[in-house]
Design an enzyme around this catalytic site. Sequence first.
Site, PDB file in Angstrom:
ATOM      1  N   ASP A  13       0.806  -1.219   0.000  1.00 36.15           N
ATOM      2  CA  ASP A  13       0.000   0.000   0.000  1.00 36.15           C
ATOM      3  C   ASP A  13       0.839   1.268   0.000  1.00 36.15           C
ATOM      4  O   ASP A  13       0.427   2.299   0.515  1.00 36.15           O
ATOM      5  CB  ASP A  13      -0.968   0.003   1.194  1.00 36.15           C
ATOM      6  CG  ASP A  13      -1.745  -1.290   1.274  1.00 36.15           C
ATOM      7  OD1 ASP A  13      -2.324  -1.671   0.255  1.00 36.15           O
ATOM      8  OD2 ASP A  13      -1.742  -1.927   2.339  1.00 36.15           O
ATOM      9  N   LYS A  16       2.076   1.994  -5.201  1.00 35.31           N
ATOM     10  CA  LYS A  16       2.697   1.482  -6.434  1.00 35.31           C
ATOM     11  C   LYS A  16       1.826   1.765  -7.656  1.00 35.31           C
ATOM     12  O   LYS A  16       2.328   2.152  -8.699  1.00 35.31           O
ATOM     13  CB  LYS A  16       2.906  -0.035  -6.368  1.00 35.31           C
ATOM     14  CG  LYS A  16       3.985  -0.483  -5.439  1.00 35.31           C
ATOM     15  CD  LYS A  16       4.012  -1.993  -5.338  1.00 35.31           C
ATOM     16  CE  LYS A  16       2.772  -2.593  -4.716  1.00 35.31           C
ATOM     17  NZ  LYS A  16       2.505  -2.232  -3.329  1.00 35.31           N
ATOM     18  N   GLY A  40      -4.309  -4.509  -3.975  1.00 36.20           N
ATOM     19  CA  GLY A  40      -5.330  -3.535  -4.365  1.00 36.20           C
ATOM     20  C   GLY A  40      -4.686  -2.198  -4.618  1.00 36.20           C
ATOM     21  O   GLY A  40      -3.857  -1.745  -3.844  1.00 36.20           O
ATOM     22  N   HIS A  41      -5.019  -1.604  -5.741  1.00 41.23           N
ATOM     23  CA  HIS A  41      -4.495  -0.288  -6.083  1.00 41.23           C
ATOM     24  C   HIS A  41      -5.678   0.652  -6.191  1.00 41.23           C
ATOM     25  O   HIS A  41      -6.671   0.295  -6.807  1.00 41.23           O
ATOM     26  CB  HIS A  41      -3.910  -0.296  -7.496  1.00 41.23           C
ATOM     27  CG  HIS A  41      -2.610  -1.002  -7.633  1.00 41.23           C
ATOM     28  ND1 HIS A  41      -1.737  -1.193  -6.600  1.00 41.23           N
ATOM     29  CD2 HIS A  41      -2.024  -1.520  -8.732  1.00 41.23           C
ATOM     30  CE1 HIS A  41      -0.674  -1.820  -7.077  1.00 41.23           C
ATOM     31  NE2 HIS A  41      -0.821  -2.039  -8.348  1.00 41.23           N
ATOM     32  N   GLN A 223       1.999  -5.958  -3.297  1.00 42.03           N
ATOM     33  CA  GLN A 223       2.371  -5.961  -1.876  1.00 42.03           C
ATOM     34  C   GLN A 223       3.707  -5.267  -1.637  1.00 42.03           C
ATOM     35  O   GLN A 223       4.243  -4.640  -2.532  1.00 42.03           O
ATOM     36  CB  GLN A 223       2.450  -7.375  -1.300  1.00 42.03           C
ATOM     37  CG  GLN A 223       1.120  -7.993  -1.018  1.00 42.03           C
ATOM     38  CD  GLN A 223       0.698  -8.924  -2.120  1.00 42.03           C
ATOM     39  OE1 GLN A 223       1.468  -9.707  -2.600  1.00 42.03           O
ATOM     40  NE2 GLN A 223      -0.549  -8.835  -2.497  1.00 42.03           N
TER      41      GLN A 223
HETATM   42  P1  IMP Z   1      -2.419 -12.974   2.019  1.00 49.08           P
HETATM   43  O1  IMP Z   1      -1.549 -12.413   0.963  1.00 49.08           O
HETATM   44  O2  IMP Z   1      -3.875 -12.710   1.796  1.00 49.08           O
HETATM   45  O3  IMP Z   1      -2.119 -14.420   2.301  1.00 49.08           O
HETATM   46  O4  IMP Z   1      -2.061 -12.205   3.388  1.00 49.08           O
HETATM   47  C1  IMP Z   1      -0.790 -12.343   4.010  1.00 49.08           C
HETATM   48  C2  IMP Z   1      -0.347 -11.014   4.608  1.00 49.08           C
HETATM   49  O5  IMP Z   1      -0.078 -10.084   3.546  1.00 49.08           O
HETATM   50  C3  IMP Z   1      -1.376 -10.327   5.498  1.00 49.08           C
HETATM   51  O6  IMP Z   1      -0.668  -9.609   6.494  1.00 49.08           O
HETATM   52  C4  IMP Z   1      -2.051  -9.339   4.557  1.00 49.08           C
HETATM   53  O7  IMP Z   1      -2.634  -8.265   5.235  1.00 49.08           O
HETATM   54  C5  IMP Z   1      -0.864  -8.919   3.728  1.00 49.08           C
HETATM   55  N1  IMP Z   1      -1.245  -8.420   2.397  1.00 49.08           N
HETATM   56  C6  IMP Z   1      -1.590  -9.152   1.325  1.00 49.08           C
HETATM   57  N2  IMP Z   1      -1.853  -8.357   0.275  1.00 49.08           N
HETATM   58  C7  IMP Z   1      -1.632  -7.100   0.681  1.00 49.08           C
HETATM   59  C8  IMP Z   1      -1.689  -5.822   0.014  1.00 49.08           C
HETATM   60  O8  IMP Z   1      -1.972  -5.689  -1.165  1.00 49.08           O
HETATM   61  N3  IMP Z   1      -1.398  -4.729   0.782  1.00 49.08           N
HETATM   62  C9  IMP Z   1      -1.028  -4.851   2.087  1.00 49.08           C
HETATM   63  N4  IMP Z   1      -0.950  -6.016   2.735  1.00 49.08           N
HETATM   64  C10 IMP Z   1      -1.240  -7.123   2.037  1.00 49.08           C
HETATM   65 MG    MG Z   2      -2.870  -1.988  -1.791  1.00 46.70          MG
END
Ligand code: IMP
Ligand code: MG
Length: 434
Positions: A13, A16, A40-41, A223
């Site tokens: 977040d 990007k 998510g963007h 991420q």
């Molecule tokens: P997962 O990717 O859903 O398995 O989540 C694993 C960890 O990555 C958790 O702490 C999520 O909150 C974090 N996470 C996954 N995708 C994002 C993102 O796009 N932005 C911020 N944190 C993320």
């Molecule tokens: Mg995001």
Amino acid sequence: MPIVVVVGGQWGDEGKGRIVDLLARKARVVARYSAGNNAGHTIVNERGEFKLHLVPAGIFYPDKTCVIGNGVAVDPEVLLDEITNLQEKGIDTSRLVVSDRAQVIMPWHKELDRLDEAMRGDAAIGTTGKGVGPCFVDKVARRGIRVADLLRPEDLNPRVETALEYQNRVITGVYGGEPIDMSECIEKYHQLGLRLAPYVGDAQAVVLDAHRRGDTVLLEGAQGSLLDLDHGTYPYVTSSVPSSSSSGAGLGVGIGPTAIQRVVGVFKSYSTRVGNGPFPTELFDSTAERLRDHGKEFGRGEYGTTTGRPRRIGWLDAVSSRYSVRFNGLSALALTRLDVLDGLETIKICTGYELDGKVVDTLPARQSVLERVRPIYEEMPGWTDATSEVRNFDDLPKAAQAFIRRVEQLLECPVDLISVGPSREQAIIVNPIF
Ligand code: IMP
Ligand code: MG
């Protein structure tokens, strides 16, 4: 012209999408190379505000090819919804290519994500619940379904039968959950495959051809690097294979490391994290609330794009950020949300961790240790003037300039781009990135 990788430097977040949207102007191809719709963007442009989870941010330019690489976990339902939503807002999606080698997020992955988090209880990772982790587990276990498999029953049926027979045993036996219906699942994913078919292609060839022609290619990470499976705050990381850090970029689209010329790391002017896990500079006071809710009325507050969860907030952590600069091999930094710091009396940067009376200047591997470190802060004067209308570095308040120079020193990397607001023009180009 170069192949440029854009990665998040912190826990995700960092903005990007906004940086890719800006840099995409000069690129021919924009490709996603890892992760899934956990990402998510939020992108704001003259067509409105868009939330993208899978489609690369280059889609808003009429002349860019957008690629979803083999390294991405694709949830076909989510992708098709996103495509429909873009089309409804008049965006041409015909230049989207989805790799036939990309893994598919299947219903059991979402179910396993939910069940596994519940079983972990207090030690839950805090995943986004989109099935991304279990999908990558199946990829490595050689049990995954790939996009190419969706297109023909002779490929899809036996693969789903093998995978689901196994996963239903896990769901019921290990987790005590409800089995998933085989024929319903096959029929549904066959239909989704038919709808996705026009977009499916040889994504690697698209990227390689562009490179051979000398076109600029942007490889968009998802991420943040501190969520990287190898280098992040394990086990509180995301499971993407290849990793979301810069090293995963070549693998995730099918090019070799020699093709990549630049790696841009996007960092927020402070830190945020969603989900569980260590966060040394986390704040629980009114400053955290102020930073989280800045611009909330315009949907710009620090709340997850994918899950809506309030993000945890902290000061910029130069220790973990420098570590991230190093393992990503960054050539430039893009510093975002500088305007969010406007009006703070003082601004802190964490320059080291204190651990049992000693100073630590890199990220400890052990989670139990990382949870115990205490941040050592340097305090800098803030600034009162708004920065959101500034377009030249020299026009920034002197204290903001000093803050940026200090960030460069501590992170050992030049700041080439500064973002002072969500729209395309709210940026300061200190040095052209390419
Ligand atoms: P997962 O990717 O859903 O398995 O989540 C694993 C960890 O990555 C958790 O702490 C999520 O909150 C974090 N996470 C996954 N995708 C994002 C993102 O796009 N932005 C911020 N944190 C993320
Ligand atoms: Mg995001």
